[in-house]
Scaffold this motif. Structure first.
Motif, short mmCIF file in Angstrom:
data_model
loop_
_atom_site.label_atom_id
_atom_site.label_comp_id
_atom_site.label_asym_id
_atom_site.label_seq_id
_atom_site.Cartn_x
_atom_site.Cartn_y
_atom_site.Cartn_z
N SER A 60 62.69 54.60 126.03
CA SER A 60 62.15 53.39 125.39
C SER A 60 62.83 53.17 124.03
CB SER A 60 60.65 53.55 125.18
OG SER A 60 60.37 54.78 124.55
N ALA A 61 62.68 51.96 123.50
CA ALA A 61 63.30 51.64 122.21
C ALA A 61 62.64 52.44 121.09
CB ALA A 61 63.17 50.14 121.94
N VAL A 62 61.33 52.64 121.20
CA VAL A 62 60.62 53.43 120.19
C VAL A 62 60.24 54.77 120.82
CG1 VAL A 62 58.56 53.55 118.73
CG2 VAL A 62 59.72 51.36 119.06
N ARG A 63 60.50 55.86 120.07
CA ARG A 63 60.13 57.20 120.55
C ARG A 63 58.82 57.59 119.88
NH1 ARG A 63 65.00 57.82 117.75
NH2 ARG A 63 66.84 57.85 119.07
N ILE A 64 57.90 58.11 120.66
CA ILE A 64 56.66 58.64 120.08
C ILE A 64 56.53 60.09 120.51
CG2 ILE A 64 54.15 58.36 119.89
CD1 ILE A 64 54.49 55.44 120.49
N GLY A 65 56.21 60.96 119.56
CA GLY A 65 56.12 62.38 119.89
C GLY A 65 54.97 63.05 119.17
N ILE A 66 54.38 64.02 119.85
CA ILE A 66 53.33 64.84 119.23
C ILE A 66 53.82 66.28 119.20
CG2 ILE A 66 50.93 65.60 119.33
CD1 ILE A 66 50.25 63.21 121.01
N PHE A 67 53.81 66.86 118.02
CA PHE A 67 54.22 68.25 117.87
C PHE A 67 53.05 69.20 118.12
CE2 PHE A 67 57.96 66.58 115.96
CZ PHE A 67 58.91 67.57 116.14
N ARG A 68 53.39 70.30 118.72
CA ARG A 68 52.43 71.37 118.94
C ARG A 68 51.88 71.89 117.61
NH1 ARG A 68 53.58 76.59 122.66
NH2 ARG A 68 53.25 75.35 124.48
N ALA A 69 50.59 72.21 117.60
CA ALA A 69 50.01 72.76 116.37
C ALA A 69 50.70 74.08 116.04
CB ALA A 69 48.52 73.00 116.58
N GLY A 70 50.98 74.27 114.77
CA GLY A 70 51.55 75.54 114.32
C GLY A 70 53.03 75.71 114.62
N ALA A 71 53.68 74.65 115.17
CA ALA A 71 55.09 74.81 115.55
C ALA A 71 56.04 74.73 114.35
CB ALA A 71 55.47 73.74 116.57
N LEU A 72 55.58 74.13 113.26
CA LEU A 72 56.51 73.85 112.16
C LEU A 72 55.95 74.32 110.81
CD1 LEU A 72 57.23 70.16 113.19
CD2 LEU A 72 58.77 72.10 113.54
N ASP A 73 56.84 74.67 109.92
CA ASP A 73 56.42 75.07 108.57
C ASP A 73 56.28 73.84 107.68
OD1 ASP A 73 56.33 77.73 109.09
OD2 ASP A 73 58.43 78.06 108.57
N ALA A 74 55.26 73.84 106.85
CA ALA A 74 55.02 72.70 105.96
C ALA A 74 55.84 72.86 104.68
CB ALA A 74 53.53 72.62 105.63
#
Ligand SMILES: Cc1cc2nc3c(=O)[nH]c(=O)nc-3n(C[C@H](O)[C@H](O)[C@H](O)COP(=O)(O)OP(=O)(O)OC[C@H]3O[C@@H](n4cnc5c(N)ncnc54)[C@H](O)[C@@H]3O)c2cc1C
Length: 312
Positions: free
Chosen positions: A136-150
């Motif tokens: 699609s023209a717009v990408r929407i994504g949900i990241f897994r909890a705890g997957a990334l450092d803040a």
């Protein structure tokens, strides 16, 4: 390069660690702006090291998804964002799904990485990690909890007002009641340390052992599905396939066998310590440190030692 908007979920006047992780990831692969939606939320949007849109309106006070979909859809259309990213939460799932339907956009969830055009997501109970894309023209994504450092951003902070034009149908739902689970200390999504209890505790009252150790370590208490199903501990603490995915710095598994459905929710923890009386328990196959013995003798001693060390 993706022009990314990150939905910044907030509680008690501060943006959630999960959302900040997504913002940092998006910024590392291109331009990333944030959006904070709610009532009286300007403070939460300040000092985030990038441009943050603020949709501040009392009609946005309740954490309902549809009005948020209106705000985000307008921002995407007006400002030309091609990617909208979320950190996993109940609200984020509803907003992301509504936004995908509104924009005719694809939605990938359970992401652990994003390179500006493609994402990566574990599949088949985390046995493989696959590339996922969007047509699609717009990408929407949900990241897994705890997957990334803040990781904090060091760019210039800027706030801009987002116009709030809500559809009539978006105002039909009303928040009748909102309950907050009583909890001391951090939530399992936010905690750096989790002490999780399983059926090996023997009875619900023995969760006090996990609570005392978690308190001494400044952490939160998690649980397996076996004990949640048995009514020993609330579902909000469940870690695993049908619970939450966590990635604290330290995960102490107390009386937990290490079933695959539990493992998928905590295997990304930095250090896993397992306390189990069965030397053949599967958890020892992926724990960094294993203690074979009776948890009833070990955990109180450990708590005592931590308290003594902290007190000194
Ligand atoms: C579709 C599906 C989804 C699921 N989702 C989840 C999920 O999200 N999260 C989850 O956790 N599970 C989930 N499960 C359940 C999972 O398969 C296991 O049944 C569950 O994780 C086991 O919980 P447990 O480790 O507490 O109990 P058990 O497997 O019974 O393990 C208890 C452990 O305690 C040890 N022990 C006993 N006494 C002591 C003692 N005195 N001292 C030290 N150790 C002791 C034992 O040696 C044993 O290893 C799911 C299952 C299915 C089928």
């Amino acid at each position: 390069m993706a022009k990314t908007l990150v939905f910044l979920e907030h509680h008690d006047g501060a943006v959630q660690k999960g959302s900040l992780g997504v913002l940092a990831k998006a910024a590392s692969v291109g331009g990333a702006h944030g959006v904070v939606v709610g009532s009286g939320v300007r403070g939460a949007a300040e000092g985030l090291g990038t441009l943050v849109w603020v949709a501040d309106d009392e009609r946005l006070a309740a954490p309902l998804p549809q009005p948020r979909v209106d705000v985000l859809a307008k921002l995407v259309r007006d400002e030309g964002y091609d990617t909208v990213l979320f950190a996993q939460s109940v609200l984020a799932a509803d907003v992301a799904a509504g936004l995908a339907a509104r924009l005719g956009a694809g939605l990938n969830w359970g992401l652990v990485d994003f390179d500006g055009t493609q994402g990566r997501a574990p599949q088949l109970q985390d046995t493989v990690v696959v590339d996922v894309g969007w047509s699609s023209a717009v990408r929407i994504g949900i990241f897994r909890a705890g997957a990334l450092d803040a990781v904090p951003l060091d760019g210039a902070s800027e706030l801009k007002d987002a116009s709030v034009e809500l559809e009539d149908f978006s105002l039909l739902a009303e928040m009748v009641e909102q309950a907050h689970a009583e909890q001391q200390g951090p939530s399992i999504e936010e905690a750096d340390v989790i002490v999780a209890g399983g059926r090996g505790l023997g009875e619900p009252e023995k969760f006090a052992l996990c609570e005392a150790l978690a308190k001494a370590l400044g952490g939160a208490v998690g649980a397996t599905r076996a004990v949640v199903d048995a009514g020993w501990y609330p579902y909000s603490a469940q870690v695993g396939q049908t619970g939450k995915t966590v990635a604290p710095k330290l995960y102490v598994a107390v009386g937990i066998s290490g079933a695959i459905q539990h493992k998928v929710g905590m295997q990304n923890s930095n250090v896993i310590v397992a306390i189990n009386k069965d030397p053949n328990a599967p958890i020892f196959e992926f724990a960094d440190l294993g203690v074979v013995g009776d948890l009833h003798a070990i955990v109180p001693k450990l708590t005592e030692l931590v308290e003594a060390r902290r007190g000194s």
